[in-house]
Design an enzyme around this catalytic site. Structure first.
Site, PDB file in Angstrom:
ATOM      1  N   GLN A 134      31.617  45.191  51.248  1.00  0.00           N
ATOM      2  CA  GLN A 134      31.459  43.871  50.628  1.00  0.00           C
ATOM      3  C   GLN A 134      32.262  42.832  51.393  1.00  0.00           C
ATOM      4  OE1 GLN A 134      31.471  43.511  46.269  1.00  0.00           O
ATOM      5  NE2 GLN A 134      33.180  42.084  46.481  1.00  0.00           N
ATOM      6  N   SER A 137      35.867  38.244  50.292  1.00  0.00           N
ATOM      7  CA  SER A 137      37.181  37.607  50.418  1.00  0.00           C
ATOM      8  C   SER A 137      37.467  37.171  51.849  1.00  0.00           C
ATOM      9  CB  SER A 137      38.282  38.555  49.956  1.00  0.00           C
ATOM     10  OG  SER A 137      38.157  38.843  48.580  1.00  0.00           O
ATOM     11  N   GLU A 252      31.609  45.053  40.221  1.00  0.00           N
ATOM     12  CA  GLU A 252      32.834  45.470  40.899  1.00  0.00           C
ATOM     13  C   GLU A 252      33.972  45.626  39.897  1.00  0.00           C
ATOM     14  OE1 GLU A 252      35.592  44.125  44.691  1.00  0.00           O
ATOM     15  OE2 GLU A 252      34.629  42.583  43.492  1.00  0.00           O
TER      16      GLU A 252
END
Length: 415
Positions: A134, A137, A252
């Site tokens: 993923q 961030s 998540e």
């Protein structure tokens, strides 16, 4: 090997019978015997490599994701039958591989993907043939994810991606990534983001490991320099990626609350059941204070499990778990750290030093679990951010003032 003869018309008892026959025929008896004894006994007879080699049999059965349609690699069963199946499989400790694909990527594909995308990506996820990570961030966009700066520029039938991502779990093993990138810098920060599926094996993608306190390198930073994504691998509408990401972020939070396929190992350490056995092994179970501490945490773990069951039921029914995933995430972050802290307290001096200290594999698993649990308050959205979600969406509290709300992203100060 084909999927089990279980369908949406099967009863729970019929499904249980079919799964029990499959277990007896396919799951090695040594694994079944060891799983009934303890996790450590199972680890002694089933190495990670052994499990990966055997896993295709699990995937082919349809039991990895039984509520998914058969075309996607599941069995198409409802919640009641899925719970009956899980009751048979849980004692065997058959963990689902590829959790970021099964949870995070799949959530977006089910909610916002096309049928072509689901047929292309979901079956290989179930079979663990294409692993996922993923890319959300960034160094300047963690808790405030919507301020992300990675750019995606349209170039014909594809997009050119440049930027930097960080704290990417298993990026070094991933074949594909779910990616958020900014496609309209002139739009407000939540409005100009698009959601993509990125091939990690291409020029312009560089992965660098980040060493953790446990000695592992589970997290990575990823540098993108003119990497490409075909427009066919865009999920949802252009500039609507923030809405698409909500399904991924909710899933998540569910996973890192201990309810997804990542399980307790993904959080760090063992559960409260291990506390009970460790207290008995060390002779500290006779202390009423210790028993009180252990059982208090055990009771909280049961509550966490019920909350997660509610979230799973909502997801299986095609609903959004909403704020319930944040409840589980906030609760589990604190609870798991308390469990792991008590674990090392029960170990005593064995938690301070051990033979072969220069060998990272020599670290006791309970100590490693305690160290890994330090990340629980950050991963899946910080505890503070999730408390804000609960305050606003559950308690009805006003949102925090934002002087930059509605302003173009390009005009907002960034770190």
């Amino acid at each position: 090997m084909t999927a089990l003869p279980i369908s949406e018309s099967s009863s729970a008892s019929e499904a249980v019978e079919a799964v029990e026959r499959w277990v007896e025929a396919v799951v090695p008896i040594s694994w079944r015997t060891a799983a009934a004894q303890s996790p450590s006994e199972l680890r002694a007879v089933r190495s990670p490599a052994d499990y990966r080699r055997w896993y295709p049999a699990f995937a082919a059965s349809g039991l990895v994701a039984p509520t998914w349609a058969r075309d996607y690699g599941g069995l198409g069963v409802g919640n009641e039958v899925a719970r009956a199946i899980d009751a048979v499989l849980s004692p065997l400790r058959l963990s689902r591989l590829n959790p970021l694909g099964l949870n995070n990527a799949a959530a977006a594909l089910f909610s916002h993907g096309t049928e072509e995308q689901r047929l292309r990506f979901l079956p290989p996820i179930v079979r663990n043939e294409e692993k996922w990570c993923q890319l959300f961030s960034e160094p300047g966009a963690g808790s405030d994810l919507a301020s992300l700066a990675t750019r995606a520029v349209r170039d014909g039938d594809s997009w050119v991606i440049s930027g930097q991502k960080v704290w990417t779990t298993w990026a070094d093993e991933a074949d594909f990534a779910i990616l958020l990138a900014r496609t309209d810098p002139a739009a407000p920060k939540h409005k100009g983001i698009t959601y993509f599926l990125l091939d990690m094996h291409q020029p312009g993608v560089e992965v660098r490991p980040l060493r953790q306190i446990t000695g592992e390198a589970e997290f990575n930073e990823v540098f993108l320099d003119c990497a490409r994504v075909p427009d066919a691998h865009r999920v949802g509408d252009v500039n609507n990626g923030w809405r698409v990401s909500a399904s991924t972020l909710s899933s998540e939070r569910q996973m890192v609350s201990g309810s997804g396929s990542g399980g307790m190992a993904r959080l760090g350490g063992s559960g409260a059941g291990r506390l009970i056995s460790l207290a008995r092994e060390t002779g500290k179970w006779a202390d009423p204070v210790v028993r009180n501490k252990v059982m208090r945490l055990w009771a909280q773990e049961q509550i966490r499990g019920w909350t997660n069951a509610r979230v799973r039921a909502a997801l299986s029914a095609g609903q959004s778990p909403g704020a319930a995933s944040s409840i589980g995430k906030v609760h589990q972050a604190t609870l798991n750290q308390q469990i792991q802290d008590l674990m090392v307290d029960l170990l005593g001096t064995d938690a301070i030093a051990w033979p072969a200290a220069d060998d990272p594999d020599a670290m006791p698993r309970d100590v490693q679990g305690m160290m890994r649990s330090l990340a629980n308050g950050t991963e899946g959205g910080t505890t503070d951010i999730n408390k804000n979600i609960l305050g606003e969406r559950v308690l009805g509290l006003p949102k925090e003032p934002d002087p930059w709300k509605g302003k173009p992203w390009k005009d907002i100060p960034r770190s």
